[in-house]
Scaffold this motif. Structure first.
Motif, PDB file in Angstrom:
ATOM      1  N   THR A 221       0.847  -1.191   0.000  1.00 15.58           N
ATOM      2  CA  THR A 221       0.000   0.000   0.000  1.00 15.58           C
ATOM      3  C   THR A 221       0.879   1.237   0.000  1.00 15.58           C
ATOM      4  O   THR A 221       1.851   1.301   0.747  1.00 15.58           O
ATOM      5  CB  THR A 221      -0.918   0.005   1.246  1.00 15.58           C
TER       6      THR A 221
ATOM      7  N   GLN B  60      -0.510   4.672  -0.217  1.00 16.07           N
ATOM      8  CA  GLN B  60      -1.107   5.869   0.357  1.00 16.07           C
ATOM      9  C   GLN B  60      -2.258   5.510   1.282  1.00 16.07           C
ATOM     10  O   GLN B  60      -2.967   4.533   1.042  1.00 16.07           O
ATOM     11  CB  GLN B  60      -1.668   6.735  -0.774  1.00 16.07           C
TER      12      GLN B  60
ATOM     13  N   SER C 277      -5.871   6.794   2.983  1.00 15.67           N
ATOM     14  CA  SER C 277      -6.969   7.767   2.917  1.00 15.67           C
ATOM     15  C   SER C 277      -7.821   7.625   4.173  1.00 15.67           C
ATOM     16  O   SER C 277      -7.631   6.697   4.960  1.00 15.67           O
ATOM     17  CB  SER C 277      -7.830   7.484   1.690  1.00 15.67           C
TER      18      SER C 277
ATOM     19  N   GLY D  46     -10.821   6.645   4.299  1.00 15.38           N
ATOM     20  CA  GLY D  46     -11.523   5.364   4.204  1.00 15.38           C
ATOM     21  C   GLY D  46     -10.671   4.204   4.674  1.00 15.38           C
ATOM     22  O   GLY D  46     -11.153   3.310   5.371  1.00 15.38           O
ATOM     23  N   ILE D  47      -9.387   4.223   4.309  1.00 13.09           N
ATOM     24  CA  ILE D  47      -8.484   3.143   4.727  1.00 13.09           C
ATOM     25  C   ILE D  47      -8.311   3.161   6.244  1.00 13.09           C
ATOM     26  O   ILE D  47      -8.336   2.122   6.900  1.00 13.09           O
ATOM     27  CB  ILE D  47      -7.122   3.254   3.997  1.00 13.09           C
TER      28      ILE D  47
ATOM     29  N   VAL E  45     -10.971  -1.631   0.001  1.00 13.26           N
ATOM     30  CA  VAL E  45     -10.873  -0.172   0.087  1.00 13.26           C
ATOM     31  C   VAL E  45      -9.498   0.268  -0.411  1.00 13.26           C
ATOM     32  O   VAL E  45      -9.364   1.262  -1.134  1.00 13.26           O
ATOM     33  CB  VAL E  45     -11.119   0.317   1.540  1.00 13.26           C
ATOM     34  N   ILE E  46      -8.464  -0.505  -0.053  1.00 11.15           N
ATOM     35  CA  ILE E  46      -7.111  -0.153  -0.505  1.00 11.15           C
ATOM     36  C   ILE E  46      -7.008  -0.289  -2.018  1.00 11.15           C
ATOM     37  O   ILE E  46      -6.483   0.600  -2.700  1.00 11.15           O
ATOM     38  CB  ILE E  46      -6.052  -1.036   0.199  1.00 11.15           C
TER      39      ILE E  46
ATOM     40  N   LYS F 204      -8.737   2.470  -3.802  1.00  8.30           N
ATOM     41  CA  LYS F 204      -7.953   3.709  -3.754  1.00  8.30           C
ATOM     42  C   LYS F 204      -6.812   3.670  -4.779  1.00  8.30           C
ATOM     43  O   LYS F 204      -6.475   4.691  -5.384  1.00  8.30           O
ATOM     44  CB  LYS F 204      -7.383   3.860  -2.331  1.00  8.30           C
ATOM     45  N   GLN F 205      -6.205   2.502  -4.948  1.00  9.06           N
ATOM     46  CA  GLN F 205      -5.018   2.401  -5.801  1.00  9.06           C
ATOM     47  C   GLN F 205      -5.345   2.078  -7.246  1.00  9.06           C
ATOM     48  O   GLN F 205      -4.469   2.119  -8.110  1.00  9.06           O
ATOM     49  CB  GLN F 205      -4.079   1.327  -5.240  1.00  9.06           C
TER      50      GLN F 205
ATOM     51  N   SER G 198      -3.542  -1.510 -10.114  1.00 14.47           N
ATOM     52  CA  SER G 198      -2.438  -1.313  -9.175  1.00 14.47           C
ATOM     53  C   SER G 198      -1.693  -2.615  -8.935  1.00 14.47           C
ATOM     54  O   SER G 198      -2.169  -3.712  -9.259  1.00 14.47           O
ATOM     55  CB  SER G 198      -2.971  -0.802  -7.840  1.00 14.47           C
TER      56      SER G 198
ATOM     57  N   GLU H 137      -2.903  18.222   0.530  1.00 12.86           N
ATOM     58  CA  GLU H 137      -2.782  17.813  -0.869  1.00 12.86           C
ATOM     59  C   GLU H 137      -2.279  18.970  -1.717  1.00 12.86           C
ATOM     60  O   GLU H 137      -1.399  18.797  -2.552  1.00 12.86           O
ATOM     61  CB  GLU H 137      -4.138  17.339  -1.408  1.00 12.86           C
TER      62      GLU H 137
END
Lengths: 194, 194, 194, 194
Positions: free
Chosen positions: C67, C69, C71, C73-74, C125-126, C129-130, C134, D190
């Motif tokens: 991972t 980044q 967020s 949510g993460i 969720v990860i 996001k990616q 990814s 950001e």
């Protein structure tokens, strides 16, 4: 050997010590405000020990910022300090539950005294390792606080037998004395960065 | 895979194990000095286990400084070690509360033995991963201490049935033996840095 | 936002969960070997949960290595996972003290199921996001283990009403299934490094 | 002085606070589903406090990402916040065991209020250190949430005497309000990275 893992381990132990003290705040059975009354002295002794542990964490933080290398001796001097600090939850609960009875108050002071001595030993072991001319040795200089505090704890222990309140006032006084981290190290660190 | 997170997790577990042992120091109900008497043996067993956990932390620290990569096998060998160390608070409280009774003293030794074996396995798994020619393999060499300690624990377990005090003296002797982190690794590390 | 502090916090919570389970091993009052008998089932349930938490720690470790980044949510998906894992000491003690009685065994499975779902949510969720393209999304691919485990837990819950031993065998089976961290991520990580 | 060690220590304390709350979930003696009934209100109050501590951890995380330097004042403002958060396990267990009785519910709100004030103080001390024109000062701007929350807690405390359920709904409402970390800081962070 770098200081990072020693600092991380010490942080962990200090964080746990400071937090498990709260387990001594037994949840009252009653639901009225009066049910909090027996909790109050425990809470007050918790506040005092919380401040002391905060002071140790702050000073430990400063001390290791000025430390470059870790030796076996430093590791054990550090564990020795953590040992005495780990007895704080025990003595804190004892004075809290017995409203500053004589013996618990004296024992509380004894553990404070041993922790102060352990910190002094740790500081000396680090300075011995880094040399009398090191940054830390010069920053600490004539450390009147760490000379005065053990003397005050030593005075407070017999004082507890006359008046446990007077002894407690001494403990609070020393806490206030230390509340601010050693400005000499802080200033010296700032000077070094320039 | 780097060693940092494995070290941080192990530090966390070790910090908690070393600190929750203090929860076994039950706050006495009395307020006279005699009220501390039943706490004393618990305190002494706490000191012994504190030193042992300090030794494991120090050696673990040295071991992973000489480790470059983490594999699945190393992760589980490490968790296996932490499992046996996590039983220290249990066996420590048991001998403390029963003044070194026979069976608790033998069980204390058994957990010490299993932790020593787990540490040995961890060391071998790391060396197997890094190769017989690795830095660590050469630094550890013929590790007489980790050969002697399990033998002494093994001797102490039946000895406890004759005299639990003799067995305890053996435990203290092994602790003193290990008190200083392995100078061979330390020296080899210093040599590498040059 | 980097993953370091989230990993450190999760390590801390997992280290505490894995260690406070040992507080359920109540120190026996007797000093004979038979006094350990009531401790044994608690110890065995502790071993199972220790392995499960080790598995979660290992997979969590792998997941966040892939991972980049973090967020909001993460962060919350991670706290949601930690919440269900934090209930392990409770359910572990319940089955241990009641020798795998029906309802405790089923509730143990329910918490395992919720933790598995929480892990699945975190992974998704990860990946969301990616992006589907990814590194992690490709590494995980068709994750049969995280599809099979919840199904097995779901089967084990009603099975507990027929035979709590059969349900427990299923829990042990899933643990063995996961014991090795996901080789696909490990292999993909190795490939990336080349 | 860097923020890393302060963050690590705060993470440790928060991880322990969030986890020791689970020790209040007393293992039921019975083995039927009904035995979980007295555990349920404790579990629900645990969920609420878990979410609150998650919120504090997230916001603390954001706050220190926007902080560049640590002073003595920041260290103590941070410890002050940790002190009030450390009382959460106590108040959580109290409302959980007494099904939201009036006084426990009001006291729960009082500790929430003090934690909110402590967070506000911490934020102001950091801004004071960094200057009104700093990145953080501009990112936070007119922080309506940290103005509204203490007001709502302040309203909830007397409300508990009319209806402890209404007060609890207010606590849940504030939790939902904060569930997402401050988007202004996130957006500003950001923007800075670009």
């Amino acid at each position: 050997m770098k200081t990072t893992r020693l600092e991380a381990f010490s942080d962990g132990v200090l964080a746990i010590i400071i937090t498990i003290m709260v387990l001594e705040l037994k949840v009252p059975h009653g639901i009225e405000l009066a049910a909090l009354k027996p909790v109050l002295p425990v809470l007050l002794s918790y506040v005092l020990s919380f401040v002391y542990l905060g002071i140790y964490w702050n000073n430990h933080h400063h001390l290791f910022q000025a430390t470059e290398q870790v030796s076996g001796g430093i590791l054990w001097a550090n564990l020795h300090l953590l040992f005495w600090l780990s007895l704080f939850p025990f003595t804190t609960a004892w004075i809290g539950e017995n409203h500053l009875a004589t013996i618990p108050t004296a024992v509380y002071g004894f553990v404070l005294l041993m922790a102060a001595i352990a910190y002094e030993i740790l500081e000396r072991v680090i300075i011995a390792k880094q040399g009398r001319q090191s940054f830390l040795a010069r920053a600490v200089g004539k450390d009147w606080k760490s000379k005065l505090s053990p003397a005050l704890y030593l005075a407070a222990i017999p004082l507890a037998f006359l008046s446990s309140w007077a002894a407690t006032v001494l403990y609070i006084f020393v806490a206030l004395l230390w509340l601010i981290p050693d400005p000499r190290i802080e200033k010296a660190l700032e000077r070094r960065e320039r």
